[in-house]
Write a protein that holds these residues in place. Sequence first.
Motif, short mmCIF file in Angstrom:
data_model
loop_
_atom_site.label_atom_id
_atom_site.label_comp_id
_atom_site.label_asym_id
_atom_site.label_seq_id
_atom_site.Cartn_x
_atom_site.Cartn_y
_atom_site.Cartn_z
N ALA A 159 -20.98 -26.69 -31.76
CA ALA A 159 -19.68 -26.21 -31.84
C ALA A 159 -19.29 -25.74 -30.32
CB ALA A 159 -19.65 -25.02 -32.63
N LYS A 160 -20.06 -25.23 -29.46
CA LYS A 160 -19.87 -24.66 -28.34
C LYS A 160 -19.67 -25.81 -27.01
CE LYS A 160 -21.02 -21.04 -26.36
NZ LYS A 160 -20.24 -19.86 -26.01
N GLY A 161 -20.28 -27.02 -27.51
CA GLY A 161 -20.18 -28.14 -26.87
C GLY A 161 -20.96 -27.92 -25.56
N ARG A 162 -22.33 -27.02 -25.81
CA ARG A 162 -22.92 -26.76 -24.65
C ARG A 162 -23.71 -27.85 -24.35
NH1 ARG A 162 -25.54 -20.59 -24.83
NH2 ARG A 162 -23.69 -19.59 -24.09
N PRO A 163 -23.87 -28.26 -23.02
CA PRO A 163 -24.72 -29.54 -22.81
C PRO A 163 -26.07 -29.19 -22.36
CG PRO A 163 -23.51 -28.68 -20.67
CD PRO A 163 -23.18 -27.70 -21.73
N PRO A 169 -23.82 -16.26 -29.55
CA PRO A 169 -23.52 -16.40 -28.04
C PRO A 169 -21.76 -15.89 -28.31
CG PRO A 169 -23.40 -18.66 -29.10
CD PRO A 169 -23.77 -17.64 -30.13
N SER A 170 -20.91 -15.93 -27.26
CA SER A 170 -19.55 -15.71 -27.34
C SER A 170 -18.88 -16.98 -27.94
CB SER A 170 -19.25 -15.66 -25.62
OG SER A 170 -19.58 -16.41 -25.01
N ALA A 171 -17.92 -16.61 -28.58
CA ALA A 171 -17.33 -17.55 -29.51
C ALA A 171 -16.33 -18.45 -28.71
CB ALA A 171 -16.87 -17.02 -30.83
N ASN A 172 -16.59 -19.26 -27.79
CA ASN A 172 -15.86 -19.93 -27.05
C ASN A 172 -16.33 -21.27 -26.87
OD1 ASN A 172 -17.20 -18.00 -25.29
ND2 ASN A 172 -16.99 -19.64 -23.74
N VAL A 173 -15.58 -22.47 -26.66
CA VAL A 173 -16.43 -23.73 -25.96
C VAL A 173 -16.87 -23.32 -24.48
CG1 VAL A 173 -15.04 -25.33 -27.49
CG2 VAL A 173 -14.31 -24.72 -25.07
N LEU A 186 -13.20 -19.01 -21.19
CA LEU A 186 -13.43 -17.60 -21.15
C LEU A 186 -13.87 -16.98 -22.46
CD1 LEU A 186 -10.42 -16.34 -19.12
CD2 LEU A 186 -12.52 -16.31 -18.42
N SER A 187 -14.67 -15.94 -22.40
CA SER A 187 -15.09 -15.12 -23.60
C SER A 187 -14.05 -14.67 -24.37
CB SER A 187 -16.16 -14.34 -23.32
OG SER A 187 -17.18 -14.92 -22.78
N PRO A 188 -14.18 -14.87 -25.77
CA PRO A 188 -12.79 -14.46 -26.69
C PRO A 188 -12.79 -12.97 -26.84
CG PRO A 188 -14.57 -15.66 -27.94
CD PRO A 188 -15.09 -15.26 -26.69
N LEU A 206 -15.80 -7.43 -22.51
CA LEU A 206 -16.90 -7.93 -21.38
C LEU A 206 -17.94 -7.98 -22.18
CD1 LEU A 206 -17.05 -8.25 -18.07
CD2 LEU A 206 -17.93 -5.99 -18.36
N GLU A 207 -18.80 -9.11 -21.91
CA GLU A 207 -20.18 -9.30 -22.63
C GLU A 207 -21.20 -7.98 -22.07
OE1 GLU A 207 -19.05 -12.15 -21.06
OE2 GLU A 207 -19.60 -13.87 -22.15
N SER A 208 -22.05 -7.72 -22.95
CA SER A 208 -23.26 -7.00 -22.91
C SER A 208 -23.92 -7.13 -21.42
CB SER A 208 -24.10 -6.81 -24.06
OG SER A 208 -24.74 -8.23 -24.00
MG MG Z 1 -20.85 -16.76 -23.06
#
Ligand code: MG
Length: 330
Positions: free
Chosen positions: A51-55, A139-143, A147-149, A176-178
């Motif tokens: 879903a994130k499309g992380r390579p 992980p953060s819910a963005n592709v 930017l993080s949602p 902002l992330e942890s």
């Molecule tokens: Mg992230």
Amino acid sequence: MSNIKTANNESIAEAAKVIQAGGLVGLPTETVYGLAANALDGKAVARIFEAKGRPSFNPLIIHVPDAQSAGELVERNAWAEAAAESFWPGPLTLILPRRAGCAVSDLAGAGLPTLAVRVPDHKVAQALLKACGVPLAAPSANVSGSLSPTTPLHVAESLGDQVDLILAAGPCKIGLESTVLDLSGEAPVVLRPGGVTAEELSEALGVEVAYAHSIDETAPKSPGMLLKHYAPQTPLRLDAIDLNPGEALLAFGSERFMGVKGAGAAKDLPAEMRRNLSETGDLYEAAANLFAMIKELDQAGAAAIAVMNIPQTGLGVAINDRLQRAAEKD
Ligand code: MG
Ligand code: TXA
């Protein structure tokens, strides 16, 4: 179109069912919205990467309801006790050694001997963790690369119908992330700066806590680059169409026509020399099996591990990235 529902008892119960069925939930936390899946289910975790499309497969943060639950997954030490006491629930992620027999999928931890754990300080996150009864990889819910949602709409815009249900609970308090604190080495190190500062951590732990980039001026500054990747001892040979004598086989799809040069069929190799990522060619199943099977074959005493071709589409891109890194031993 995304399925967004206001977080309440009913939608949280529905989200728990989605998680138990191997689906993905947009999860509000105090930092950013997470893309959550059952951390014990490798195929569900594979869907996060898709879903994130992380390579590539980065290790994910495992969310648990309290410090005691974290202690069932990782080995806690005195620093971890102090950090948990001061900052959990809250925007602090701890990197600690995995416990022997820890049931979190190898894919969620990217095959590493350590695991990132966090206790979120958010009513809805806590309620979902209790309702589904399993740790959540999120992980953060963005592709990847965006930017993080920090609102449910950001999640919907970024992921669309890739996420089965988004629990809406307004904007995130911190946005902002942890902070990611590595407690698995000789000294505590902040790998990713966040809501909790190194100064606050030094105070709570009673030792100097440094930011990773300030330890070695020449070191890369991106936290992702500081991450050690799991690498097998046995060399990998990619895109194999047959085996050399002494090689182990990591198959994908049918291995019926794989032969060992001058020595018969691959299917007649001893069981410890053969693994199949997915006999049906399912990339989710292959991703879920990847790290565990490489580790198993690494124990077989083979001259090399011959890996069959994996299509460079969907999750295959991340699988191939991981295999290439292991083959190059970077
Ligand atoms: Mg992230
Ligand atoms: O605030 C947050 O932490 C959010 C919310 C949803 O909880 N989650 C989040 O997850 O930001 P993610 O996957 O985007 O970031 C995970 C970070 C990455 O920098 C990763 O490299 C690091 O944690 N990490 C995870 N496991 C690790 C490990 N075993 N060793 C070192 N770093 C690790």
